[in-house]
Design a protein around this motif. Structure first.
Motif, short mmCIF file in Angstrom:
data_model
loop_
_atom_site.label_atom_id
_atom_site.label_comp_id
_atom_site.label_asym_id
_atom_site.label_seq_id
_atom_site.Cartn_x
_atom_site.Cartn_y
_atom_site.Cartn_z
N LYS A 185 0.73 -0.97 0.00
CA LYS A 185 0.04 0.05 0.12
C LYS A 185 0.87 1.43 0.10
N GLY A 186 2.02 1.10 0.22
CA GLY A 186 3.04 2.34 0.25
C GLY A 186 3.64 2.68 -1.05
N GLY A 187 3.20 1.72 -2.05
CA GLY A 187 3.68 2.17 -3.30
C GLY A 187 5.18 1.54 -3.59
N ARG A 188 5.50 0.47 -2.74
CA ARG A 188 6.75 -0.07 -2.81
C ARG A 188 6.82 -1.56 -3.32
N PHE A 193 12.17 -1.32 -4.35
CA PHE A 193 12.18 0.02 -4.93
C PHE A 193 10.92 0.58 -4.70
N GLN A 194 10.94 1.97 -4.79
CA GLN A 194 9.48 2.81 -4.67
C GLN A 194 9.20 2.90 -6.07
N SER A 195 8.00 2.15 -6.29
CA SER A 195 7.41 2.16 -7.69
C SER A 195 6.41 3.47 -7.65
N HIS A 196 5.55 3.57 -6.96
CA HIS A 196 4.81 4.96 -7.03
C HIS A 196 4.61 5.66 -5.68
N GLU A 197 4.44 6.88 -6.10
CA GLU A 197 4.14 7.90 -5.00
C GLU A 197 2.99 8.63 -5.01
N PRO A 198 2.63 8.94 -3.83
CA PRO A 198 1.11 9.40 -3.90
C PRO A 198 1.06 10.83 -4.83
N GLU A 199 0.20 10.97 -5.62
CA GLU A 199 0.09 12.04 -6.39
C GLU A 199 -1.22 12.84 -5.99
N PHE A 200 -1.54 14.15 -6.44
CA PHE A 200 -2.70 14.89 -6.32
C PHE A 200 -3.32 15.34 -7.66
N ASP A 201 -4.37 14.78 -7.83
CA ASP A 201 -5.18 15.35 -9.02
C ASP A 201 -5.82 16.77 -8.69
N TYR A 202 -5.06 17.88 -9.44
CA TYR A 202 -5.52 19.15 -8.97
C TYR A 202 -6.97 19.39 -9.63
N LYS A 240 -0.81 2.90 -3.52
CA LYS A 240 -0.84 1.70 -3.62
C LYS A 240 -0.70 0.99 -4.61
N ILE A 241 -0.19 -0.26 -4.74
CA ILE A 241 0.19 -1.05 -5.96
C ILE A 241 -1.08 -1.93 -6.11
N PHE A 283 12.05 -7.53 -16.73
CA PHE A 283 11.01 -6.33 -16.58
C PHE A 283 9.77 -6.88 -16.03
N LEU A 284 9.05 -5.67 -15.60
CA LEU A 284 7.71 -5.78 -14.79
C LEU A 284 6.92 -4.67 -14.88
N LEU A 285 5.78 -4.82 -15.01
CA LEU A 285 4.53 -3.54 -15.10
C LEU A 285 4.12 -3.53 -13.58
N SER A 286 4.00 -2.51 -13.10
CA SER A 286 3.28 -2.08 -11.79
C SER A 286 2.23 -1.04 -12.08
N THR A 287 1.10 -1.07 -11.41
CA THR A 287 0.28 -0.26 -11.60
C THR A 287 -0.48 0.27 -10.30
N ASN A 288 -0.76 1.46 -10.11
CA ASN A 288 -1.78 1.74 -9.17
C ASN A 288 -2.99 2.15 -9.72
N ASP A 289 -3.93 3.06 -8.99
CA ASP A 289 -5.15 3.27 -9.65
C ASP A 289 -5.29 3.83 -10.86
N LYS A 290 -4.00 4.66 -11.41
CA LYS A 290 -4.18 5.57 -12.44
C LYS A 290 -2.97 5.45 -13.58
#
Lengths: 237, 371
Positions: free
Chosen positions: B54-57, B83-92, B101-102, B116-123
């Motif tokens: 859930k921390g994007g790692r 490794f840190q795959s995704h960071e929290p972002e803000f949709d302005y 969260k992965i 190689f791998l693909l990782s995804t969060n919500d967007k």
């Protein structure tokens, strides 16, 4: 005014929200005398209340889980379809102020409130015309005949108050927001706020009469009797 | 407090005994929210296991080489890379936070030394390259051993850099970022058998991407109704066929599975096959739709069968028969009498995954168990 869904809730706020939704689950205890001998209608009504609570809680999220929302709505419709009209209902309580209804809904869910809410919603669903949202483009049939079974739920929910009103505008159209178009530029027109009105725009209230006229037309229809109302609309409507 | 455990059953028969061979991560109750694992995925060979939290790692475990002195023991998995795959972002625009969260991880077939791998969060989907470095070059002409540039005028002779061994270092580097293509939350990604394209699915749409192109994708499935008030079901999972690069399946919250052929039209609104098991009238309840919602769909390695997971069962389908599954395995049937309680505490909305073993003879599913 910016059309904002609000910031993401902090974790402690989410937990508080979940605590506030702690529902008295007496109806789930098979050993409870009321449950053991409760007729199916009571169980359906309790499930209906629970589903309404879930729906309300889901809609309060900054970004509702669409799958969860769809499943809850479908379950709500299924429950309502199975609920038979009750023979004798408790006396209809006078409608409290709209914000009070929403607050009470979230603050507590004791059996008496559940019963009165359920009876309120069921009674309102039979009121002709209330279940149909005031839309000029409605073409789903004669007035008073809800479409797809969803309108009675949402018409009733619409009366929960302004807190719910902003989430359930015009029935399902507000329930499942069209994320693709909801942030289109027309929604950001500053003229409605009057903040950036230029001198050429005039007094800045030119648009207001148009909105008022639409509301007045609807009210006139209501008063004349196109939609038979048994009680006047509350202050929040 | 309920947790999740693994269980297996052979496709077509006999019970097997499963047991934990390793437990990774914190075992005490004081677990940070960010450390909660949200997805796991083995590589095709099974020597690497990627986990997302859930921390994007992303944490990748590698199986040790089997020890000759212990030929019957399977290699243990140890941490290989983090490794840190995704960071929290803000949709302005929407004033919303996008969680890090992965949701899913998918390995690409190995074509060289690097993985190689693909990782995804919500967007957003990201392509990561995981490579090993166990040698370092020394003896550069233009820079010193500590990296400082040398004055070219002082270089009187040329030398050939030599490679010297170093401690193994695993590097994870982002190679592609596929963003801004999904309005709703991504629930699935699947790499195509052509090794060039992949799909990403959210609640209402499925997009087709090329692994080399990040600024555009093609929408191949769109179940969003013209009026949102008519919305009654959402996409829950999607996967490409393991061999036929034109075939994909997607499941829905109503317990249906649609197989689509991309050769038929650009937008696969019309399915080629429709898999749905008729509802048993004797077990119908208010919660029938919720428990029939398919949470995962997986093709067998052969491509002849597919497996679906709903709340109470795992079903094996023959692609040549749409009317009913060829096998149904009840996972935790004892919960059927407690659906009301599970609805009240929202556990009925929990999602489970499933997978085939290497020989397609057994299916693995995740279920509840008490700690």
């Amino acid at each position: 005014m910016m059309l904002s869904k609000g910031l993401k809730q902090k974790r402690e706020e989410e937990e508080e929200g979940k605590e506030a939704l702690a529902v008295d689950t007496w109806w789930l205890d098979p050993g409870h005398p009321a449950v053991a001998y409760a007729p199916p209608a009571v169980a359906s009504r309790s499930l209906f209340d629970l589903s309404v609570l879930k729906l309300h809680h889901s809609l309060r999220q900054s970004e509702p889980d669409l799958q969860h929302l769809v499943l809850v709505v479908n379950t709500l419709q299924r429950i309502q379809a199975c609920m038979a009209p009750t023979a004798a209902l408790p006396p209809m309580p006078s409608l409290p102020t709209a914000p009070g209804i929403a607050d009470n809904l979230l603050a507590s869910s004791d059996a008496s409130l559940s019963a009165s809410m359920a009876s309120l919603l069921e009674d309102l669903s039979h009121i002709e015309g209330l279940s149909q949202a005031p839309q000029p483009l409605v073409d789903e049939g004669p007035p008073g005949h809800p479409t797809g079974g969803a309108a009675p739920i949402l018409g009733a929910l619409d009366l929960l108050g302004p807190a719910t009103e902003c989430l359930l505008v015009d029935g399902l159209e507000g329930l499942f927001e069209d994320t693709d178009t909801m942030y289109d530029s027309e929604l950001w027109a500053p003229a409605s706020e009057g903040h950036k009105s230029s001198p050429e725009d005039g007094p800045g209230k030119e648009e207001a009469p148009e909105l008022d006229e639409a509301e007045l037309d609807y009210l006139m229809d209501v008063l004349v009797g196109t939609q038979a109302l048994e009680r006047p609309p509350g202050p929040g409507c | 407090m309920a947790g999740a455990g693994g269980g297996g059953c052979p496709a077509g028969g006999n019970d097997l005994q499963w047991c934990f061979s390793q437990v990774k991560g914190a075992v005490d109750e004081d677990v940070a929210e960010a450390d909660v694992i949200s997805t796991v995925e083995f590589s095709h060979s099974g020597d690497l296991l990627a986990t997302g939290d859930k921390g994007g790692r992303v944490v990748i475990f590698q199986r040790e080489q089997e020890n000759k002195s212990r030929p019957h023991s399977r290699g243990e998995y140890n941490v290989y890379s983090t490794f840190q795959s995704h960071e929290p972002e803000f949709d302005y625009l929407k004033s919303l936070e996008i969680e890090e969260k992965i949701n899913k991880i998918r390995w690409l077939p190995q074509q060289g030394a690097a993985r190689f791998l693909l990782s995804t969060n919500d967007k957003t989907i990201k392509l990561w390259k995981i490579s090993e470095r166990d040698k370092r070059a020394e003896g550069y002409n233009l820079k010193d051993e500590d990296g400082r540039l040398r004055d070219p005028l002082r270089i009187t002779a040329l030398r050939v850099p030599i490679l010297k061994p170093m401690d193994l270092m695993v590097e994870a580097s982002p190679r592609r970022v596929f963003a801004n293509a999904h309005t709703y939350h991504i629930n699935s990604i699947s790499v195509n058998s052509d090794h060039e394209t992949y799909l990403s699915a959210d609640d209402l749409r499925i997009n087709l991407w090329h692994l080399e192109i990040t600024d555009r994708s093609f929408n191949i499935v769109d179940i969003k109704p013209a009026n949102m008030e008519e919305l009654t079901e959402v996409i829950t999972a999607a996967e490409f066929h393991p061999h036929q690069c034109n075939v994909l399946v997607y499941s829905s919250s109503k317990g249906t599975i649609r197989l689509c052929d991309m050769r038929s039209s650009a937008l696969c609104d019309r399915h080629s096959k429709f898999f749905e098991e008729p509802e048993d009238p004797s077990s119908r309840s208010f919660f029938s739709e919720i428990i029939s919602s398919v949470s995962d769909v997986k093709f067998s390695h052969s491509g002849r069968y597919m497996m679906t997971r709903d709340y109470l069962s795992v079903k094996v389908w023959d692609l040549n028969m749409e009317s009913r599954p060829v096998e149904t395995h009840q996972v935790h049937e004892y919960l059927r009498s407690k659906l009301c309680s599970l609805y009240e505490n929202d556990c009925i909305f929990d999602k489970f995954e499933c997978c085939w073993n290497g020989s397609d003879r057994m299916v693995e599913r995740v279920q509840y168990f008490k700690l």
